[in-house]
Scaffold this motif. Structure first.
Motif, short mmCIF file in Angstrom:
data_model
loop_
_atom_site.label_atom_id
_atom_site.label_comp_id
_atom_site.label_asym_id
_atom_site.label_seq_id
_atom_site.Cartn_x
_atom_site.Cartn_y
_atom_site.Cartn_z
N CYS A 189 2.45 -11.16 -4.68
CA CYS A 189 1.98 -12.53 -4.84
C CYS A 189 2.86 -13.22 -5.88
O CYS A 189 2.89 -12.82 -7.06
N THR A 190 3.61 -14.28 -5.44
CA THR A 190 4.44 -15.08 -6.35
C THR A 190 4.01 -16.53 -6.24
O THR A 190 3.06 -16.87 -5.51
N ASP A 191 4.73 -17.41 -6.92
CA ASP A 191 4.36 -18.82 -6.85
C ASP A 191 4.73 -19.47 -5.53
O ASP A 191 4.29 -20.58 -5.23
N VAL A 192 5.53 -18.75 -4.70
CA VAL A 192 5.93 -19.32 -3.41
C VAL A 192 5.50 -18.44 -2.24
O VAL A 192 5.55 -18.90 -1.09
N ASP A 193 5.11 -17.18 -2.49
CA ASP A 193 4.76 -16.27 -1.40
C ASP A 193 3.37 -15.68 -1.63
O ASP A 193 2.99 -15.39 -2.76
N ASP A 194 2.67 -15.48 -0.51
CA ASP A 194 1.37 -14.83 -0.55
C ASP A 194 1.56 -13.31 -0.47
O ASP A 194 2.58 -12.80 -0.01
N ARG A 195 0.54 -12.59 -0.97
CA ARG A 195 0.58 -11.14 -0.90
C ARG A 195 0.40 -10.69 0.54
O ARG A 195 -0.43 -11.19 1.27
N GLU A 196 1.19 -9.65 0.90
CA GLU A 196 1.13 -9.11 2.26
C GLU A 196 0.99 -7.60 2.17
O GLU A 196 1.73 -6.94 1.43
N CYS A 197 0.03 -7.04 2.90
CA CYS A 197 -0.22 -5.59 2.89
C CYS A 197 0.11 -5.01 4.25
O CYS A 197 -0.11 -5.65 5.29
N ARG A 198 0.59 -3.78 4.23
CA ARG A 198 0.88 -3.06 5.46
C ARG A 198 0.36 -1.64 5.34
O ARG A 198 0.12 -1.14 4.25
N GLU A 199 0.20 -1.00 6.47
CA GLU A 199 -0.37 0.35 6.48
C GLU A 199 0.59 1.35 5.87
O GLU A 199 1.82 1.24 6.03
N ARG A 200 0.01 2.31 5.19
CA ARG A 200 0.82 3.32 4.52
C ARG A 200 1.57 4.24 5.50
O ARG A 200 2.54 4.86 5.13
N ARG A 201 1.07 4.32 6.73
CA ARG A 201 1.76 5.18 7.69
C ARG A 201 3.13 4.65 8.05
O ARG A 201 3.93 5.37 8.65
N ASP A 202 3.41 3.38 7.69
CA ASP A 202 4.75 2.84 7.93
C ASP A 202 5.77 3.35 6.92
O ASP A 202 6.98 3.16 7.11
N LEU A 203 5.29 3.96 5.83
CA LEU A 203 6.21 4.47 4.81
C LEU A 203 6.94 5.69 5.35
O LEU A 203 6.33 6.65 5.82
N ARG A 204 8.22 5.65 5.25
CA ARG A 204 9.05 6.76 5.71
C ARG A 204 9.15 7.81 4.62
O ARG A 204 9.25 7.49 3.44
N PHE A 205 9.07 9.09 5.05
CA PHE A 205 9.15 10.17 4.07
C PHE A 205 10.49 10.11 3.34
O PHE A 205 11.52 9.81 3.94
N PRO A 206 10.49 10.34 2.04
CA PRO A 206 11.74 10.19 1.27
C PRO A 206 12.81 11.17 1.73
O PRO A 206 12.53 12.28 2.22
N SER A 207 14.05 10.76 1.53
CA SER A 207 15.20 11.63 1.80
C SER A 207 15.39 12.55 0.61
O SER A 207 15.33 12.12 -0.55
N VAL A 208 15.60 13.82 0.89
CA VAL A 208 15.76 14.81 -0.18
C VAL A 208 17.07 15.53 0.03
O VAL A 208 17.66 15.54 1.12
N SER A 209 17.54 16.15 -1.05
CA SER A 209 18.77 16.94 -0.96
C SER A 209 18.52 18.20 -0.15
O SER A 209 17.38 18.59 0.12
N SER A 210 19.60 18.85 0.26
CA SER A 210 19.51 19.98 1.18
C SER A 210 18.83 21.20 0.56
O SER A 210 18.41 22.10 1.29
N ASN A 211 18.71 21.27 -0.76
CA ASN A 211 18.09 22.42 -1.40
C ASN A 211 16.60 22.22 -1.67
O ASN A 211 16.02 22.90 -2.51
N ILE A 212 15.97 21.26 -0.99
CA ILE A 212 14.56 20.95 -1.20
C ILE A 212 13.80 21.14 0.11
O ILE A 212 14.24 20.67 1.18
N ILE A 213 12.64 21.84 0.00
CA ILE A 213 11.64 21.88 1.06
C ILE A 213 10.45 21.09 0.57
O ILE A 213 9.85 21.41 -0.46
#
Length: 1037
Positions: free
Chosen positions: A80-104
């Motif tokens: 929420c800013t002085d020119v834009d309204d707050r917008e919410c989206r579903e959490r399932r749209d969040l992409r799992f973070p990219s990790v280095s090759s030595n991480i499970i």
């Protein structure tokens, strides 16, 4: 023309054809008498609102409230800013973070809801965990049966009375339980016995000394019976014949040699009695001897002493003693076990623990990599043998096993012919053996198998409450209640198994994986994070906020728990996952959060990393309008100490400087004022020589210093004399101050080191306590979950609907009624016991009197009384009874058996648990100990130690100090006045002398005219120098 009108918001009044200038809008259109009015546009909206419409020449900008904050299922896509309204989206749209090759990584936000599987037989299972994790396993062994084994009755059993086949004992049951018991009664008449006390209780034994006397049952017969000579708890349940309880005492010699000696002594005393009856004289028997005269006893004693001393001394010297026995009727009671069917065997059983119920093999797999393989062996525990259910779990899976056996049996019937097994619960009976039994026997059972046996029954006394543990049985039916719906079979020698297999209600297995527990945290150890290497930055790529994080752990591999949170939503992390960092030790993470924010806006993310010891917080902030991001690091607070090396100036230096300055100023003013006399004409200023001026300056300086030193010296001497202690303190003040400062600095350094060490120690203790607390909380949470599941399994619909208050009230009322009934039973038993003791005491008294009457040592007294009675009968005179004739009272035998003995007052609990008003304690009696303050750092709070002197009472020391201080001030003021007067006096004299030094002093010369015409006075200024006076006079004249 009208002048324009301006208000607070009016920009200007324009003509109708003139447009509003930029930054304004038309508020009022043109009218007949109104020109166009333009107002300033709204430039910004208040916080929490946004500008839904921009300002134009025809209308002002509009602000609307921003949409409410996002829910837990959404994330903030646009703020929420002085020119834009707050917008919410579903959490399932969040992409799992990219990790280095030595991480499970294991995404804790993406755990599958289906985390359990229920089985009813041996087979495999597959549970999808999410994030590429799944558990795959197989149940290799499953025997949901309750194993029973015989209870060890090696101490109390009826093996010696069991007449069945030895094979039944060797193969099916080591301690067969009787079908029932028979409690029987029989009469024994004319029995010679004696009462023996053991542990305060009376037992009946044969009358035996050097031989058995009279009639008594044989020893084998005695070991199975309880014998009673008086009424008691056992005899009260049967009908007794009248006259039971009476007996005749007899005295028996303990040794055979004493019999002849006893007879010789007794015959001698009888001879004395015969002589007294045949001979007359003083010791002869007359009709006057009715037990009141001591003549006959005295004569008998003299005769026995003269003639029987030697014979009787031999008897008594041999330590011959007699023992009392009783002759009368007895009642015998026997508890006889009955085995009615020799082909069946009844056995008392108990469930067996630590038996293998199930074996399970499972693997934890991440995509195509098997992380761990485990084998679980589940054994029976206390819950299994009491409820038929059990819970077992390890660090990954939780297992719930239900045998569907709702009632655990404790009794088994085995048929040696059909080989069939029946299981159930042992019958304890319905009615206690307290009712009157009209027959000579009754069918009974112990409350539990072998709690009372025929042998243990016979070991009790007739006075024991041995029947409390025995219940009346309903006929000769089977001693147990069989449970339907069970499958029973012989498992091994002396052991049986019970299960529900083969029925419609099959046993089940439920395998659960806790969706709130991390698999990686459960399988692998936690890592130690190097926090100085944890860094992050934020960029904006027009569609996402991208946060890159780099870090390092001390040892690899290790597990970290990572959360990324928007500070505006601190309780709902955007990402929540667990990562196993393999070698190398460094790792990288990249989070891409979709956004609709402008790139010039500021942004902040909070990264939380939990390692082996603690939780690290990393706040990454991107300022507004900057391309490059801010990478936050970690700063540790340090305690620094600043010490001032510069010492303050001594108090004498400013004092001396002040004195010297004052002296110089006074000298300058004096010189200037003496050289120039203000207010006089210039011609009147007298000239003086320079040597006079030098002399005057030296003189006035010396005189000023002398005046100051003389007065201050005297003052200081007086002050020193009066305040010698204070002066000594002032002399050593600098040294004491330096020592005190050094000591203070040393103490502060020591305190600093101690505080730093204590902070480190407290940190380590806090970390260890936190770890311990976390472990304990995990255990508590697991226990609570298990308890919740157990309650859910055991709670039925009827119990949930009941009112807990009523349930507790009914339970307490039931307990009160039971307790009251127990008290009534105790009252009855107490009254019966008192009655029994009265009867027993009366019987013993009567036996004592009868024993005295039949005592062989009183044979001579009885012979003499009969002689007296014969003589008195001839005279028709009554003769007193034998005991009264001997002077022994018989009133003790007149005890009343019906007079009640007061029973202790026992409470009634019928109305104890009736709800009533609550009684609150009297607040006046709730005293409280007075608080006290204890100061441990006296050097810090020294002023508080004496605060009590100024509150409510006077301090004599302070009063004395105040009085001495006031006297000192008066003396000081007096000395100051004297010094000031003395100083002014000296300075005035010094000014006068200086005036003479510079200008000389006047001499008045009286010159007369000898003619006497005229007189004149000449005023001369003469120098102080005597040699110059005469020339001046000569020159003047």
């Amino acid at each position: 023309m009208e002048s324009p009108v301006f208000t607070e918001f009016v920009c200007c009044l324009l003509a109708c054809d003139a447009p509003c200038r930029e930054g304004t809008y038309q508020d009022l259109p043109c009218g007949k008498n109104q020109k166009k009015i333009c107002l300033n546009c709204k430039k910004e909206c208040p916080r929490g609102t946004y500008m839904s419409r921009q300002c134009t020449s025809l209308g002002n900008a509009e602000c609307k409230d921003c949409t409410k904050k996002c829910t837990a299922a959404d994330y903030e896509f646009k703020r929420c800013t002085d020119v834009d309204d707050r917008e919410c989206r579903e959490r399932r749209d969040l992409r799992f973070p990219s990790v280095s090759s030595n991480i499970i990584a294991e995404n804790m936000k993406d755990v599958s809801l289906v985390n359990s599987e229920e089985l009813s037989r041996t087979r495999g299972f597959h549970i999808d965990r999410g994030s590429g994790f799944f558990i795959k396993g197989t149940v290799t062994y499953f025997k949901p049966q309750i194993l029973l084994q015989p209870v060890d009755h090696g101490v109390n059993n009826e093996l010696d009375r069991f007449n069945g086949s030895p094979e039944l004992v060797d193969k099916y049951c080591p301690y067969p339980v009787p079908s029932y018991y028979e409690l029987g009664k029989f009469d024994l008449q004319n029995i010679t016995y004696k009462n023996k006390m053991y542990g305060g209780k009376t037992f009946i034994e044969p009358c035996e000394t050097y031989m058995r006397h009279g009639n008594f049952p044989n020893k084998q017969h005695t070991s199975r019976y309880i014998y009673c000579s008086q009424p008691g708890p056992v005899t009260n349940i049967f009908e007794l014949r009248s006259g039971f309880g009476s007996s005749t005492p007899i005295w028996i010699e303990k040794e055979e040699n004493c019999v002849s000696k006893n007879a010789a002594c007794l015959n001698c005393t009888k001879t004395c009695a015969k002589k007294m009856r045949l001979q007359g004289g003083e010791c002869g028997v007359t009709d006057k001897d009715n037990g009141r005269s001591p003549r006959l006893p005295l004569c008998m004693s003299c005769c026995a002493d003269s003639n029987c001393t030697n014979l009787c001394e031999t008897y008594h010297d041999y330590h011959c003693q007699t023992e009392q026995c009783l002759v009368g009727d007895l009642l015998g009671f026997q508890l006889r076990p009955i085995y009615d069917n020799l082909n069946n065997v009844y056995c008392h059983m108990t469930p067996v623990t630590n038996e293998t119920v199930m074996e399970l093999v499972y693997n934890v797999i991440n995509y195509y990599e098997t992380l761990v393989s485990e084998t679980l062996i589940v054994k029976s525990d206390g819950s299994w043998i009491t409820t038929g259910k059990m819970h077992y779990g390890d660090k990954i899976v939780d297992i719930d096993i239900d045998s569907k056996v709702r009632q655990i049996p404790d009794f088994v019937k085995m048929s040696s012919v059909t080989k069939q097994v029946a299981a159930g619960r042992y019958k304890q009976g319905d009615v206690s053996v307290k009712t009157l039994i009209t027959q000579t026997s009754a069918v009974v059972r112990p409350k539990s198998p072998f709690s009372t046996t025929s042998s243990s029954f016979a070991q009790h006394s007739c006075e024991d409450e041995v029947l409390d543990n025995i219940m009346m049985a309903k006929g000769i039916d089977e001693p147990f209640d069989q449970y339907p719906g069970l499958v029973e079979f012989l498992h091994d020698n002396h052991s049986y198994a019970v299960s529900s297999e083969g029925t419609s209600d099959l046993p089940s297995i439920r395998i659960v994986v806790n969706r709130h527990k991390s698999l990686l945290e459960s399988l692998f150890p936690m890592a130690k994070l190097v926090f100085n290497h944890l860094q992050g930055n934020i960029t904006h790529n027009s569609t996402h906020w991208v946060m890159n994080v780099t870090g390092k752990i001390k040892e690899c591999p290790g597990v970290l728990s990572i959360n990324l949170t928007d500070p505006g939503y601190p309780t709902e992390p955007l990402y929540q996952f667990v990562a196993q960092v393999r070698c190398p030790k460094t790792f990288e993470l990249s989070f891409a959060v979709p956004t609709g924010d402008k790139s010039y806006l500021d942004k902040e993310f909070a990264l939380s990393v939990k390692d082996k010891d603690t939780v690290h917080q990393l706040f990454v902030f991107k300022p507004a309008g900057r391309k490059y991001v801010y990478s936050s690091g970690s700063t540790q607070g340090q305690v620094t100490t600043t010490k001032d090396s510069k010492q303050p100036s001594h108090f004498s230096i400013p004092f001396m400087a002040t004195v010297i300055g004052v002296v110089v100023l006074l000298l300058f003013i004096a010189a200037f004022g003496m050289m120039v006399k203000f207010g006089q004409p210039t011609s009147d200023v007298l000239e003086f020589k320079w040597c006079h001026l030098v002399l005057m300056v030296g003189y006035i300086s010396f005189h000023f210093l002398f005046a100051v030193c003389a007065s201050m010296t005297v003052f200081v001497l007086i002050v020193v004399a009066v305040n010698s202690d204070t002066t000594a303190f002032l002399k050593n003040y600098q040294q004491q101050r330096s020592v005190k400062s050094a000591f203070t600095h040393l103490e502060l350094d020591h305190m600093e080191r101690h505080l730093l060490a204590e902070i480190h120690r407290q940190n380590s203790v806090a970390n260890s306590s936190k770890q311990m607390c976390d472990q304990q909380m995990l255990i508590i949470i697991e226990n609570l979950n298990d308890l919740r599941k157990e309650i859910e399994r055991n709670t039925t619909e009827d119990i949930v609907k009941k009112d807990i208050h009523n349930l507790l009230g009914n339970q307490m009322k039931t307990l009160a009624q039971k307790f009251t009934s127990n008290i009534d039973i105790f009252r009855e038993r107490f009254e019966s016991y008192i009655k029994f003791m009265r009867q027993k005491f009366t019987t013993e008294l009567q036996q004592t009197y009868r024993s005295m009457e039949q005592n062989k040592w009183l044979t001579t007294a009885q012979f003499l009384r009969r002689s007296v009675k014969n003589v008195r009968d001839l005279e028709n005179l009554p003769t007193r009874p034998f005991l009264q004739w001997l002077g022994i009272p018989e009133d003790l035998t007149q005890l009343s058996l019906d007079k009640p003995i007061p029973v202790p007052v026992l409470p009634k609990f019928d109305d104890v648990f009736i709800p009533g008003p609550k009684v609150h304690p009297n607040p006046a009696t709730n005293t409280r100990s007075e608080r006290t303050h204890q100061f441990h750092n006296f050097w810090i709070q020294a002023d508080m130690l004496h605060s009590n002197h100024s509150q409510g009472q006077s301090d004599p020391y302070r009063e004395e100090e105040a009085s001495s201080y006031s006297g000192y001030m008066v003396f000081f003021a007096l000395m100051v006045v004297i010094d000031v007067v003395w100083f002014l006096h000296r300075m005035l004299k010094a000014v006068g002398v200086c005036n003479l030094i510079l200008y000389g002093y006047p001499i008045y010369v009286d010159i007369r005219d000898k003619t006497g015409k005229n007189f004149c006075f000449l005023f001369l200024h003469v120098s102080l120098w005597i040699p110059g006076i005469i020339p001046l006079i000569k020159d003047g004249f």
